[in-house]
Each structure stands twice: as C-alpha cells, then as structure tokens.
Design a protein around this motif. Sequence first.
Motif, PDB file in Angstrom:
ATOM      1  N   ALA A   1       0.828  -1.207   0.000  1.00 46.63           N
ATOM      2  CA  ALA A   1       0.000   0.000   0.000  1.00 46.63           C
ATOM      3  C   ALA A   1       0.862   1.257   0.000  1.00 46.63           C
ATOM      4  N   PRO A   2       0.350   2.358  -0.553  1.00 44.51           N
ATOM      5  CA  PRO A   2       1.066   3.637  -0.475  1.00 44.51           C
ATOM      6  C   PRO A   2       1.201   4.088   0.987  1.00 44.51           C
ATOM      7  N   THR A   3       2.283   4.776   1.284  1.00 44.38           N
ATOM      8  CA  THR A   3       2.510   5.246   2.658  1.00 44.38           C
ATOM      9  C   THR A   3       2.002   6.670   2.887  1.00 44.38           C
ATOM     10  N   GLN A   4       1.653   7.381   1.819  1.00 46.33           N
ATOM     11  CA  GLN A   4       1.216   8.762   1.971  1.00 46.33           C
ATOM     12  C   GLN A   4      -0.003   8.842   2.881  1.00 46.33           C
ATOM     13  N   GLY A   5       0.074   9.753   3.857  1.00 46.49           N
ATOM     14  CA  GLY A   5      -1.033   9.935   4.783  1.00 46.49           C
ATOM     15  C   GLY A   5      -1.170   8.828   5.808  1.00 46.49           C
ATOM     16  N   ARG A   6      -0.180   7.942   5.891  1.00 49.34           N
ATOM     17  CA  ARG A   6      -0.214   6.809   6.824  1.00 49.34           C
ATOM     18  C   ARG A   6       1.048   6.831   7.685  1.00 49.34           C
ATOM     19  N   PRO A   7       1.162   7.751   8.634  1.00 45.42           N
ATOM     20  CA  PRO A   7       2.430   7.929   9.356  1.00 45.42           C
ATOM     21  C   PRO A   7       2.858   6.721  10.172  1.00 45.42           C
ATOM     22  N   MET A   8       1.945   6.085  10.884  1.00 47.86           N
ATOM     23  CA  MET A   8       2.336   4.935  11.687  1.00 47.86           C
ATOM     24  C   MET A   8       2.717   3.753  10.794  1.00 47.86           C
ATOM     25  N   TYR A   9       1.964   3.557   9.744  1.00 42.59           N
ATOM     26  CA  TYR A   9       2.273   2.506   8.769  1.00 42.59           C
ATOM     27  C   TYR A   9       3.625   2.765   8.122  1.00 42.59           C
ATOM     28  N   ALA A  10       3.871   4.005   7.734  1.00 40.53           N
ATOM     29  CA  ALA A  10       5.136   4.338   7.074  1.00 40.53           C
ATOM     30  C   ALA A  10       6.327   4.106   7.996  1.00 40.53           C
ATOM     31  N   ALA A  11       6.185   4.486   9.273  1.00 40.54           N
ATOM     32  CA  ALA A  11       7.292   4.319  10.215  1.00 40.54           C
ATOM     33  C   ALA A  11       7.634   2.851  10.407  1.00 40.54           C
ATOM     34  N   LEU A  12       6.630   2.010  10.567  1.00 41.43           N
ATOM     35  CA  LEU A  12       6.875   0.587  10.776  1.00 41.43           C
ATOM     36  C   LEU A  12       7.409  -0.069   9.507  1.00 41.43           C
ATOM     37  N   ARG A  13       6.907   0.364   8.365  1.00 37.25           N
ATOM     38  CA  ARG A  13       7.343  -0.233   7.099  1.00 37.25           C
ATOM     39  C   ARG A  13       8.790   0.109   6.776  1.00 37.25           C
ATOM     40  N   ALA A  14       9.288   1.210   7.326  1.00 36.19           N
ATOM     41  CA  ALA A  14      10.674   1.611   7.071  1.00 36.19           C
ATOM     42  C   ALA A  14      11.679   0.727   7.792  1.00 36.19           C
ATOM     43  N   LEU A  15      11.218  -0.081   8.749  1.00 35.80           N
ATOM     44  CA  LEU A  15      12.134  -0.977   9.462  1.00 35.80           C
ATOM     45  C   LEU A  15      12.550  -2.136   8.553  1.00 35.80           C
ATOM     46  N   PRO A  16      13.694  -2.750   8.829  1.00 35.41           N
ATOM     47  CA  PRO A  16      14.109  -3.914   8.036  1.00 35.41           C
ATOM     48  C   PRO A  16      13.097  -5.050   8.146  1.00 35.41           C
ATOM     49  N   VAL A  17      12.888  -5.757   7.058  1.00 36.23           N
ATOM     50  CA  VAL A  17      11.977  -6.903   7.059  1.00 36.23           C
ATOM     51  C   VAL A  17      12.625  -8.034   7.851  1.00 36.23           C
ATOM     52  N   PRO A  18      11.980  -8.563   8.886  1.00 31.42           N
ATOM     53  CA  PRO A  18      12.581  -9.653   9.665  1.00 31.42           C
ATOM     54  C   PRO A  18      12.820 -10.884   8.791  1.00 31.42           C
ATOM     55  N   GLY A  19      13.915 -11.568   9.052  1.00 27.15           N
ATOM     56  CA  GLY A  19      14.235 -12.751   8.267  1.00 27.15           C
ATOM     57  C   GLY A  19      13.511 -13.999   8.744  1.00 27.15           C
ATOM     58  N   GLU A  20      13.318 -14.121  10.043  1.00 30.18           N
ATOM     59  CA  GLU A  20      12.679 -15.323  10.600  1.00 30.18           C
ATOM     60  C   GLU A  20      11.178 -15.264  10.345  1.00 30.18           C
ATOM     61  N   VAL A  21      10.595 -16.396   9.979  1.00 27.91           N
ATOM     62  CA  VAL A  21       9.235 -16.395   9.450  1.00 27.91           C
ATOM     63  C   VAL A  21       8.195 -15.921  10.470  1.00 27.91           C
ATOM     64  N   VAL A  22       8.298 -16.321  11.728  1.00 23.24           N
ATOM     65  CA  VAL A  22       7.308 -15.907  12.724  1.00 23.24           C
ATOM     66  C   VAL A  22       7.438 -14.412  13.002  1.00 23.24           C
ATOM     67  N   ALA A  23       8.663 -13.932  13.081  1.00 20.02           N
ATOM     68  CA  ALA A  23       8.877 -12.495  13.270  1.00 20.02           C
ATOM     69  C   ALA A  23       8.329 -11.717  12.081  1.00 20.02           C
ATOM     70  N   ARG A  24       8.503 -12.264  10.892  1.00 24.06           N
ATOM     71  CA  ARG A  24       7.994 -11.577   9.694  1.00 24.06           C
ATOM     72  C   ARG A  24       6.469 -11.576   9.673  1.00 24.06           C
ATOM     73  N   MET A  25       5.847 -12.660  10.124  1.00 25.71           N
ATOM     74  CA  MET A  25       4.392 -12.705  10.184  1.00 25.71           C
ATOM     75  C   MET A  25       3.869 -11.637  11.150  1.00 25.71           C
ATOM     76  N   PHE A  26       4.498 -11.533  12.324  1.00 24.69           N
ATOM     77  CA  PHE A  26       4.073 -10.521  13.294  1.00 24.69           C
ATOM     78  C   PHE A  26       4.273  -9.120  12.733  1.00 24.69           C
ATOM     79  N   TRP A  27       5.399  -8.864  12.077  1.00 26.17           N
ATOM     80  CA  TRP A  27       5.685  -7.557  11.495  1.00 26.17           C
ATOM     81  C   TRP A  27       4.644  -7.204  10.440  1.00 26.17           C
ATOM     82  N   ALA A  28       4.319  -8.159   9.577  1.00 21.89           N
ATOM     83  CA  ALA A  28       3.336  -7.907   8.525  1.00 21.89           C
ATOM     84  C   ALA A  28       1.968  -7.614   9.125  1.00 21.89           C
ATOM     85  N   ALA A  29       1.562  -8.389  10.140  1.00 18.31           N
ATOM     86  CA  ALA A  29       0.273  -8.148  10.794  1.00 18.31           C
ATOM     87  C   ALA A  29       0.267  -6.782  11.479  1.00 18.31           C
ATOM     88  N   SER A  30       1.383  -6.402  12.088  1.00 18.03           N
ATOM     89  CA  SER A  30       1.478  -5.089  12.732  1.00 18.03           C
ATOM     90  C   SER A  30       1.379  -3.970  11.702  1.00 18.03           C
TER      91      SER A  30
END
Length: 272
Positions: free
Chosen positions: A124-153
Amino acid sequence: MNSMARRMFALVEPIGMVPYSADEPNEAMFALGFTNYWDTYFAGRAAPLGLPTAEVVDALFYNFAPGEVARHLPKVWRTTTPEAAIAARQEGCVKALRRILGIRVDGPALARGTELLTRAATSAPTQGRPMYAALRALPVPGEVVARMFWAASLLREHRGDGHIAALMVEGVGGLEAHVLAALDLGLPADKFGRIHHLPAAQLAAVIDGMRDRGLIGDDTWLSEAGRAVKQRVESLTDDLAARPYESLEPEELDELMTILEPLATLLLAAQD
C-alpha cells in the motif's frame, strides 16, 4: 462496508494484538528495565517513529487523554532506546506466537501465509499513513514468525491510520471514539477499559459534548444519529483498509484466509 477488509481485520487483528494480549512481550520489555505496563506500550509502539515529541505521538495515536502520552514520553528513552524496544517487542511476540501456535509455526502453511501477508502488508502507499510508514521503514525480519508478526502489525497500523481519518471526517475526537465504542458494545462509558480511569468530571464533559451534538440520547446510550456515525466510521475504515489486500489475486486472498482462520482461532482462545 467492505466485507473483505472486515473479514481480514478479524483474521489479522489477533496476530497484531499479541503485544497486548500475551505475557511474553511484556516480560521482554520489562527485561529492559521497565516496571510499568504503559511505559512498555509507548516505548514499543512509538519506537519505529524514532524520538518524536510527546505532542507528535499524541497526535498520531489520537485517542489518549490530554497529558497521558507526556507521562511516558520522552521518559521511556531514559530506560532504553527505540532500537532495543523494537527488538525486545519482536522477541517477546515471537515467543508468544510460538507458544500459542505450537507446531503450526514450522509448517509450510504458515510460511505461505506469511509470504502472502507480507506481500499485502508492503503493497500500500505510505502517503497519509504515518504509523504505517514508520513501521514499514524498518528492516523486514528474516525469521518467518517475526515476519508474520511484522506484517500483521503493518496491516494493523495501516488500518489504524485510516480509522483516525474516518473519525476526523465525522468530527469524532479520540476520547469520543472510546465512548462510541463502549456504548456500541452495550457498556457504560465509565466501565470501558481505555477511559474508565479518567476523572469523572473529564469523562462527563466528553459525554455531555456528545449529547449536545445529538450522538447520545437522554438515556445515556447512543442515539440514532450516534449509531449512524459509528456505522459510517466503521464503513469508511473498512474501505480505507482494503488497499493492501487488493495486491493479491482472489485465489491468493482465499488461500490466505484459509491459512489464517485456525491461527486466529488459537490466538483468540489464548486471550481468554
């Protein structure tokens, strides 16, 4: 109302709620030196933003009473750093998910579900989505469960940004949103978890203001106009939350729902 977005909310929210519904995330945050739950809340959720002022976080979180955010920020950063808070929160949530989901976390279905969930969450576009944009700027976790939690967050914060926009369209303030939610659930406002602690005079002023605008009737429950506002807020929230899932093909979305259904059932049961 976008029924697909509403259905995905029901399936993704139990994953995104793990920081607030399981013990392990709190334990991981307390290990950093915290002794107060709300310190861990603000440190954990605000960490992707870096070191903003309390005024900025109050604006982005939207639904806290005046002064509540400032009681925790920037104080929490004397205990830890945003980077350490992000890591601890993720570590605790992974432990909780592994405990609750058991052998499912190592199966191909969860790996496939995480792949689809991550693709949707990062589309999704990040414009107008400050909390989404901040979390999306973090590195994508490599471990699958961590990545699932990150994506859900990510999806939770994306929806939350849209929900605030929907509340603002209807002229509903942050504390008023809690009153709407409480009364819609059939609970007196002073019994609702997020506002029951407010001074009686402060909560009464919020309710009186909503009554003056016709949202609450003389019987202290939602009026017809209040119910209509709540419905419009939820409908617009769903519409604004649909964009990430539109990146998936219909059969992929069906597959994702099928994978998430038993996980959501387990996570909701663990909350009880």
